[in-house]
Design a protein around this motif. Structure first.
Motif, short mmCIF file in Angstrom:
data_model
loop_
_atom_site.label_atom_id
_atom_site.label_comp_id
_atom_site.label_asym_id
_atom_site.label_seq_id
_atom_site.Cartn_x
_atom_site.Cartn_y
_atom_site.Cartn_z
N MET A 71 -11.34 10.61 16.33
CA MET A 71 -10.24 9.54 15.78
C MET A 71 -9.22 10.51 14.83
N ARG A 72 -7.88 10.52 15.17
CA ARG A 72 -7.01 11.28 14.60
C ARG A 72 -6.48 10.46 13.29
N LEU A 73 -5.85 11.22 12.34
CA LEU A 73 -5.37 10.32 11.25
C LEU A 73 -3.74 10.42 11.17
N GLY A 74 -3.05 9.49 10.96
CA GLY A 74 -1.75 9.24 10.46
C GLY A 74 -1.58 8.75 9.13
N LEU A 75 -0.25 9.03 8.79
CA LEU A 75 0.26 8.47 7.59
C LEU A 75 1.01 7.48 7.54
N ALA A 76 0.99 6.26 7.00
CA ALA A 76 1.73 5.03 7.14
C ALA A 76 2.80 5.13 5.96
N LEU A 77 4.25 5.24 6.19
CA LEU A 77 5.24 5.20 5.47
C LEU A 77 5.93 4.02 5.24
N GLY A 78 5.65 3.18 6.37
CA GLY A 78 6.23 1.88 6.25
C GLY A 78 7.74 1.60 6.23
N TYR A 79 8.13 0.55 5.65
CA TYR A 79 9.62 0.37 5.26
C TYR A 79 9.93 0.37 3.96
N TRP A 80 10.88 0.43 3.47
CA TRP A 80 11.48 0.25 2.04
C TRP A 80 11.30 -1.14 1.51
N GLY A 81 11.06 -1.09 0.16
CA GLY A 81 11.37 -2.47 -0.39
C GLY A 81 12.67 -2.36 -1.11
N ALA A 82 12.96 -2.65 -2.20
CA ALA A 82 13.98 -2.46 -2.79
C ALA A 82 14.98 -1.09 -2.74
N GLY A 83 14.19 -0.15 -2.45
CA GLY A 83 14.59 1.29 -2.38
C GLY A 83 13.53 2.22 -1.89
N PRO A 84 13.92 3.41 -1.62
CA PRO A 84 12.83 4.35 -1.23
C PRO A 84 11.77 4.63 -2.08
N ASP A 85 10.71 5.23 -1.37
CA ASP A 85 9.41 5.57 -1.98
C ASP A 85 9.72 6.88 -2.75
N PRO A 86 9.64 6.85 -4.14
CA PRO A 86 9.77 8.27 -4.68
C PRO A 86 8.80 9.31 -4.31
#
Length: 340
Positions: free
Chosen positions: A1-16
């Motif tokens: 099983m490989r691993l990935g990173l979930a970045l998702g979508y923004w809420g009010a603005g980008p994830d710093p």
């Protein structure tokens, strides 16, 4: 099983912290990073921006909403990003739901399976650098009316890969079977290893269809799994509950909510009804509090490191080929150590 990173979508603005998390994931040996879109930030721009800082990880969309772009516009974006990344693009697409498709994109939602089938056919044609000509129920290229001057075109860009992988987001059994038939992989949103047999049956149905593209041996299952490391299991679950309340209660209309249906099939129909009733009435905290711990534990890894280590076995033995981890750097490091 490989691993990935979930970045998702923004809420009010980008994830710093997004760039830091991407760098950490690549350093820890993660296979991929994944962006999403709903009705705010898009999936492709952050993927290109953050992907430019990487050298090895695959760059995936989880997912691009089909109604946001014509099939050929999506094909152009995928071909472009595949070239810029040296062949690391993975195109995940999904039909979304009527609330977003009709309320945000102003497009009709009915017959999502038929639309998906046509959309994928057009993508494949563009990726093969064929002259794109299609006359379907939902898409027609060239346009049959208008100025009457349209003619079939093929991409000016020579594809880096004519078999650029297409993954299909799906939750219902018919859509899961369709993924096995026409796609290179499946992207579940809420998947529970305890219900692995149900999804294996859905995929088996799709693999058995005439002309199926893949088999179970070379088919990807890329699943987002929220991870929260905390000695207090219930406190860890509290970080997941608001998200589940949103999806079960508010991401879709009453009676037409595919996320609700997933958990109802798991045996939580009464709980889903209470969550939805509270959420739609504006009592969001009450809706989150109605999410039982067992529901969180079905689809996420929460609690002390030892508990997470034990529960990882069920994921390793499941259909999932890539676990896309949602969490901070501490969670990334724990999962990388346990899986690696």
């Amino acid at each position: 099983m490989r691993l990935g990173l979930a970045l998702g979508y923004w809420g009010a603005g980008p994830d710093p912290a997004a760039a830091e998390r991407v760098a950490a994931a690549e350093d820890l040996g993660f296979d991929s990073i994944w962006t999403a879109e709903a009705y705010g930030s898009d999936a492709l721009t952050p993927l290109a921006w953050l992907g430019a800082r990487t050298s090895r990880v695959r760059l995936g969309t989880s997912v691009v909403q089909m109604s946001a772009r014509t099939p050929t516009a999506t094909a152009m974006a995928a071909l472009t990003l595949d070239h810029l990344s040296g062949g690391r693009m993975v195109l995940g697409i999904g039909a979304s739901g009527p609330q977003v498709v009709e309320g945000w994109y102003g497009q009709p939602y009915p017959k999502p399976l038929a639309r998906t089938r046509e959309y994928v056919q057009i993508l494949r044609s563009a990726f093969a650098r064929e002259r794109v000509e299609f006359a379907g129920e939902h898409y027609a290229i060239p346009h049959p009316g208008g100025a009457g001057l349209g003619k079939p075109l093929r991409p000016t860009v020579h594809p880096l890969r004519t078999d650029l992988p297409i993954l299909l987001a799906a939750e219902g059994p018919k859509n899961v079977a369709l993924a096995a038939e026409i796609a290179d992989g499946w992207q579940p949103l809420f998947y529970a290893p305890r219900h692995d047999a149900f999804y294996r049956d859905c995929l088996t149905e799709g693999f058995a269809r005439s002309g199926a593209r893949r088999t179970a041996d070379d088919f990807e299952v890329v699943c987002m799994v929220q991870v929260v490391v905390d000695e207090d299991v219930d406190a860890a679950a509290d970080r997941i509950r608001p998200m589940l309340a949103l999806y079960i209660g508010g991401m879709g209309a009453k009676g037409v909510n595919f996320h609700y249906d997933v958990f109802a099939r798991m045996g939580y129909e009464d709980e889903c009804a209470r969550i939805q009733e509270s959420y739609l009435a504006g009592r969001k905290d009450e809706a989150a509090a109605a999410v039982p711990l067992s529901m969180v534990e079905q689809i996420a890894l929460v609690g002390p490191r030892g508990k997470i280590a034990e529960e990882l076995d069920s994921w390793r033995n499941s259909l999932v080929t890539t676990m896309v981890v949602g969490g901070g750097r501490a969670e990334l490091e724990v999962v990388a150590e346990l899986v690696g």
